[in-house]
Design a protein around this motif. Sequence first.
Motif, short mmCIF file in Angstrom:
data_model
loop_
_atom_site.label_atom_id
_atom_site.label_comp_id
_atom_site.label_asym_id
_atom_site.label_seq_id
_atom_site.Cartn_x
_atom_site.Cartn_y
_atom_site.Cartn_z
N ARG A 108 -7.40 1.65 -5.19
CA ARG A 108 -6.81 0.43 -5.14
C ARG A 108 -6.94 0.34 -6.60
N PHE A 109 -5.43 0.22 -6.60
CA PHE A 109 -4.73 -0.37 -8.03
C PHE A 109 -5.18 -1.33 -8.45
N GLU A 110 -4.53 -1.56 -9.69
CA GLU A 110 -4.25 -2.81 -11.31
C GLU A 110 -3.83 -3.67 -10.79
N SER A 111 -2.44 -3.28 -9.33
CA SER A 111 -1.64 -4.29 -8.88
C SER A 111 -2.20 -5.04 -7.71
N GLY A 112 -3.65 -4.73 -7.24
CA GLY A 112 -3.76 -5.12 -6.10
C GLY A 112 -3.58 -4.08 -5.41
N ALA A 113 -2.70 -3.35 -4.84
CA ALA A 113 -1.77 -2.56 -3.62
C ALA A 113 -2.98 -1.29 -3.63
N LEU A 114 -3.42 -0.95 -2.43
CA LEU A 114 -4.34 -0.04 -2.57
C LEU A 114 -3.39 1.53 -1.64
N GLY A 115 -4.11 2.52 -1.47
CA GLY A 115 -3.54 3.60 -1.13
C GLY A 115 -4.57 4.54 -0.77
N THR A 116 -4.12 5.45 -0.11
CA THR A 116 -4.55 6.18 1.13
C THR A 116 -4.40 7.68 0.72
N VAL A 117 -5.27 8.92 0.59
CA VAL A 117 -4.54 10.24 -0.24
C VAL A 117 -5.88 10.86 1.37
N GLU A 118 -4.88 11.94 2.15
CA GLU A 118 -5.52 12.84 2.86
C GLU A 118 -5.09 14.75 2.22
N ALA A 119 -6.21 15.48 1.91
CA ALA A 119 -5.43 16.81 1.32
C ALA A 119 -6.62 17.35 2.41
N SER A 120 -5.38 18.33 3.01
CA SER A 120 -6.54 20.07 2.68
C SER A 120 -6.05 21.58 2.75
N HIS A 171 0.46 -1.18 -0.24
CA HIS A 171 -0.29 -0.03 0.16
C HIS A 171 0.55 1.34 0.16
N ALA A 172 0.07 2.39 -0.30
CA ALA A 172 0.77 3.83 -0.17
C ALA A 172 0.32 4.53 0.86
N ASN A 173 1.05 6.00 0.79
CA ASN A 173 -0.13 7.24 1.03
C ASN A 173 0.42 8.62 0.71
N ALA A 174 -0.61 9.28 0.29
CA ALA A 174 0.12 10.39 -0.46
C ALA A 174 -1.02 11.24 0.97
N THR A 175 -0.39 12.17 1.34
CA THR A 175 -0.83 13.83 2.12
C THR A 175 -0.29 14.51 1.79
N VAL A 176 -1.22 15.38 1.61
CA VAL A 176 -1.27 16.74 1.49
C VAL A 176 -2.09 18.15 2.79
N ASN A 177 -1.41 18.16 3.93
CA ASN A 177 -2.08 19.31 5.23
C ASN A 177 -1.93 20.38 4.64
N TRP A 178 -1.95 21.42 4.19
CA TRP A 178 -1.74 22.50 4.32
C TRP A 178 -2.39 23.50 4.06
N ASN A 179 -2.24 24.55 4.85
CA ASN A 179 -2.76 26.22 5.00
C ASN A 179 -2.85 27.41 3.61
N ARG A 180 -3.96 27.29 3.20
CA ARG A 180 -4.45 28.43 2.81
C ARG A 180 -6.11 29.19 3.26
N ASN A 181 -5.37 30.34 3.57
CA ASN A 181 -6.44 30.77 4.61
C ASN A 181 -7.22 31.48 3.70
N GLN A 182 -8.21 31.84 4.29
CA GLN A 182 -9.28 32.85 3.32
C GLN A 182 -8.50 34.09 2.39
N GLU A 183 -8.31 34.86 3.02
CA GLU A 183 -6.95 35.83 2.36
C GLU A 183 -6.36 35.28 0.66
N TYR A 184 -6.03 34.45 0.69
CA TYR A 184 -5.88 33.89 -0.11
C TYR A 184 -6.37 33.41 -1.23
N TYR A 185 -7.84 32.05 -0.89
CA TYR A 185 -9.04 32.61 -1.44
C TYR A 185 -9.91 33.72 -2.46
#
Length: 345
Positions: free
Chosen positions: A217-229, A144-158
């Motif tokens: 779920r990848f074609e190889s059978g491996a699993l992945g998780t994604v967390e982003a904010s 399995h594999a994990n991808a994580t992006v926990n960042w700050n983009r404040n309201q001013e950015y948007y």
Amino acid sequence: MNFAIVGCGFIAKKHAKAIKEAEGAQLVAVCDKFPDAMKLYVEEYGATPYRELTEMLEGENVDVVCICTPSGLHAPIAVQVAEAKKHIVLEKPIAMTLEETDRIIEACEKNNVKLTVVHPNRFRPVVKELRKIMDQNLLGKISHANATVNWNRNQEYYDQSPWRGTKEHDGGVLMNQAIHNLDLLLWFMGKPEEVFSMEATRLRQIEAEDVSTGIIRFESGALGTVEASTTVYPENYEESITIFGEHGTVKISGKNALFFEHLVIEGKSDTELEELKKKVKNDPWGTPGHQWIIEDMAEAIEENRTPSITGEDGRRALELVLTFYESARQNQPIQLVKEKAYVNS
């Protein structure tokens, strides 16, 4: 090689600097509907300003056009540039829908135009070293594999631009920030066959999501998780990719995924692995990713080859984002069917 930039917002500055630093490239023109936005490029780079794209394409000897507009405008501009027989460096995401993406790719193929999509994280030193590890199959079978992006983009950015955070022109954290990590996940793990995702808009006053979690779920059978904010207080916290294999575990991490946080590989001595960690730490950024992409495009034109990052690569990352969106909308797993795509409604 003569380059031009369309859309003179924040990301255009990275393109201009990359063109200046790249061997055999020069910025000759810029195009934006707001004259003030072009002043920097006229004064600092000597570029000729144009308010109309058609006028620039017809009036300048341009080889490559960098498209840096809001994402929702990528497709019509890219098609127009392709029909003018100019090669294209296209900011991520390649477009907002797969139909738009296919229009871009088809226009480039029809007009014999080279297309590359800006996914610069592939050129970070630590990512290139991880790619070597994967290419040599040093981790063995991947569980399995994990991808994580926990960042700050404040309201001013948007609030800086009315298109930011909209579903039509920008998307949320998956489309705008985490798409680079999703591109890397696909690059390392191969084709996905099924995803399940949940998303929410918790803290930012925007139309799209500011937090998302998903399973692949990848074609190889491996699993992945994604967390982003983009909700992390008060600044960027972590960007990481972790891959778990039968013969090793590797995590690249930091606020911008620049270092080996964990590196254990069967058969590799502690000394050897520490040297690799040290090598990356001594030059974590390396040559900037945008410069790599500009130089690669110039070389691809000279050598008449395909750029390292293709339109199809950009399409795969977009398809994964859109399938996440569809899964969250339906609140159920979604199968990725070959030659069939889901689009954000």
